[in-house]
Enzyme design. Structure first.
Site, short mmCIF file in Angstrom:
data_model
loop_
_atom_site.label_atom_id
_atom_site.label_comp_id
_atom_site.label_asym_id
_atom_site.label_seq_id
_atom_site.Cartn_x
_atom_site.Cartn_y
_atom_site.Cartn_z
N GLY A 103 0.86 -1.10 0.07
CA GLY A 103 0.27 0.04 -0.62
C GLY A 103 0.44 1.21 -0.13
O GLY A 103 1.70 1.42 -0.54
N ASN A 104 0.26 2.44 0.64
CA ASN A 104 0.59 3.71 0.96
C ASN A 104 0.32 4.20 1.49
O ASN A 104 -0.38 4.13 1.67
CB ASN A 104 1.07 4.07 -0.73
N PHE A 105 0.77 5.53 2.11
CA PHE A 105 0.68 6.67 2.54
C PHE A 105 -0.29 7.62 2.50
O PHE A 105 -1.08 8.01 3.29
CB PHE A 105 1.66 6.95 2.91
#
Ligand code: CTP
Length: 400
Positions: free
Chosen positions: A208-210
């Site tokens: 995923g990512n932030f």
């Protein structure tokens, strides 16, 4: 624009209070129903009788009438209004509004008011420039209230500078513009993607990512506030949506987001694609939790995800507007312009990924809007709500 609109006119204790009478006349002339609420200090500058005569309504200033104990309900007033306009707004009232200090009828009404609030500050130039006033104004902006910036000119003190309350005509124009903007997307259907996507590795892990989703949610709220019917396709985020005109579809992965977006786009007037979609996903999802002792090294094979923006750009019909984002760490304008072309966007909002006050997670953003003619407009650091408003304004000018 103001016909039959119910306006609370809040007046505070400034020498500019005398201009409130002219403001009230203009409101009434334009067909508005106005209820004046004054602070006790305002009565030192302008007589309530003048204002009740002009508005044809008793002026409200106290919580209850001393004579017979009649209770003035700030809650009812706050619910009654289509807008609250505070002009002039002193530094003291601005400070109370920013901090929720409800020690008079005007501020309690402000706190109870569900309608949009506009305020026209009036004070001496040094008071206006003071960091305390500026930080209070910034806080008020972050609540979604609209500041009608004071003009520069000669002040009551004899000094010259910024702090003079805008002229009544300009305040009325700002109020009309506000109502025009609120209905600018009435009847429009807007698709917004927001947040990250999570791509499963096994039952407990993901790629995923932030992304927090804040920018996309601010855009969805902003479009709904201007009257649009919004379909918000949200990746996994911890944000809430409150506006009744937002239909929210929660998804987890890029493929789910792609499917939902492809279904919604044909019936949309525009799409604003804010999601930070994972470009790749694990080629296989392990059915059981991957164990540490299974191997000494972990190699994850990734396969490309669909490019939602490019699919939508390819589907775009004449009259539909598509906008996207580019989050870049370097060569922003060049990368963003290439993405705009590749994905067939009408415009793209470039934002930096490697600055502390812009990009993922934070409440502020610094965007540059680039259009298909290569025209760039750089905006200063703003709250994500304000940056969203700039993007929505750009969309409004482009919709047929
Ligand atoms: N986007 C999308 N689907 C993807 C990837 C990106 O819809 N699979 C959209 C984003 O919502 C954004 C725009 O495309 O509006 C650009 O996203 P970005 O991640 O900056 O670009 P990428 O195309 O992924 O390129 P790169 O990662 O190489 O910078």
């Amino acid at each position: 624009m103001l016909n039959n609109k119910k306006i609370i006119l809040g007046i505070t204790g400034s020498i500019a209070a005398y201009k409130a009478a002219a403001l009230l006349r203009l409101l009434i002339r334009d067909g508005a129903e106005a209820q004046v609420v004054m602070t006790p200090a305002a009565k030192e500058f302008i007589a309530p009788l003048s204002l009740s005569t002009l508005s044809r309504k008793a002026v409200v200033s106290e919580f209850f009438a001393g004579k017979d104990g009649t209770w003035n309900s700030h809650v009812d007033l706050g619910l009654w209004a289509d807008a609250m306009l505070i002009a002039p707004a002193t530094a003291s009232t601005i400070g109370k509004m920013a901090n929720g200090i409800a020690d008079n009828m005007l501020v309690t009404t402000y706190l109870s008011c569900k309608a949009p609030v506009l305020l026209a500050p009036a004070m001496d130039l040094d008071m206006y420039a003071h960091p305390a006033t500026q930080s209070n104004l910034q806080r008020i902006r972050s609540y979604g209230n609209i500041i009608i910036e004071p003009a520069s000119g000669e002040l009551a003190s004899g000094l010259v500078g910024k702090g003079r309350m805008e002229e009544p005509e300009a305040i009325i124009a700002a109020l009309k513009n506000h109502f025009a903007m609120r209905s600018a997307l009435h009847g429009r259907k807007i698709l917004v993607t927001a947040g990250p996507t999570f791509e499963r590795i096994d039952p407990v892990r993901f790629v995923g990512n932030f992304s927090s989703g804040k920018m996309g949610f601010a855009i969805a709220e902003g479009c709904a506030e201007r009257g649009a019917e919004v379909t918000l396709i949200a990746g996994p985020v911890s944000l809430r949506t409150s506006h009744p005109q937002i239909r929210r579809i929660d998804v987890e992965s890029a493929r789910e987001m792609h499917a939902a977006a492809m279904e919604s786009f044909p019936s949309s007037d525009a799409a604003i694609l804010c999601a930070a979609v994972a470009d790749f996903r694990p080629a296989t999802i392990a059915e059981e939790k991957i164990k540490r002792e299974d191997s000494s090294e972990m190699i994850l094979h990734l396969t490309p995800n669909p490019d939602i923006a490019a699919s939508i750009g390819a589907l775009k019909r004449s009259g539909q507007i598509v906008a996207g984002f580019a989050l870049e760490t370097s060569d922003g304008i060049a990368h963003a312009s290439a993405k705009l072309k590749r994905k067939n966007f009408d415009f793209i909002a470039l934002n930096p990924a490697n600055e502390l006050d812009a990009g993922f997670g934070v409440d502020t953003n610094r965007i540059t809007i680039i259009d298909s003619n290569g025209i760039c407009r750089a905006f200063p650091l703003k709250s994500k709500q304000e940056a969203a408003a700039d993007i929505i304004n750009e969309l409004i000018t482009r919709l047929p």
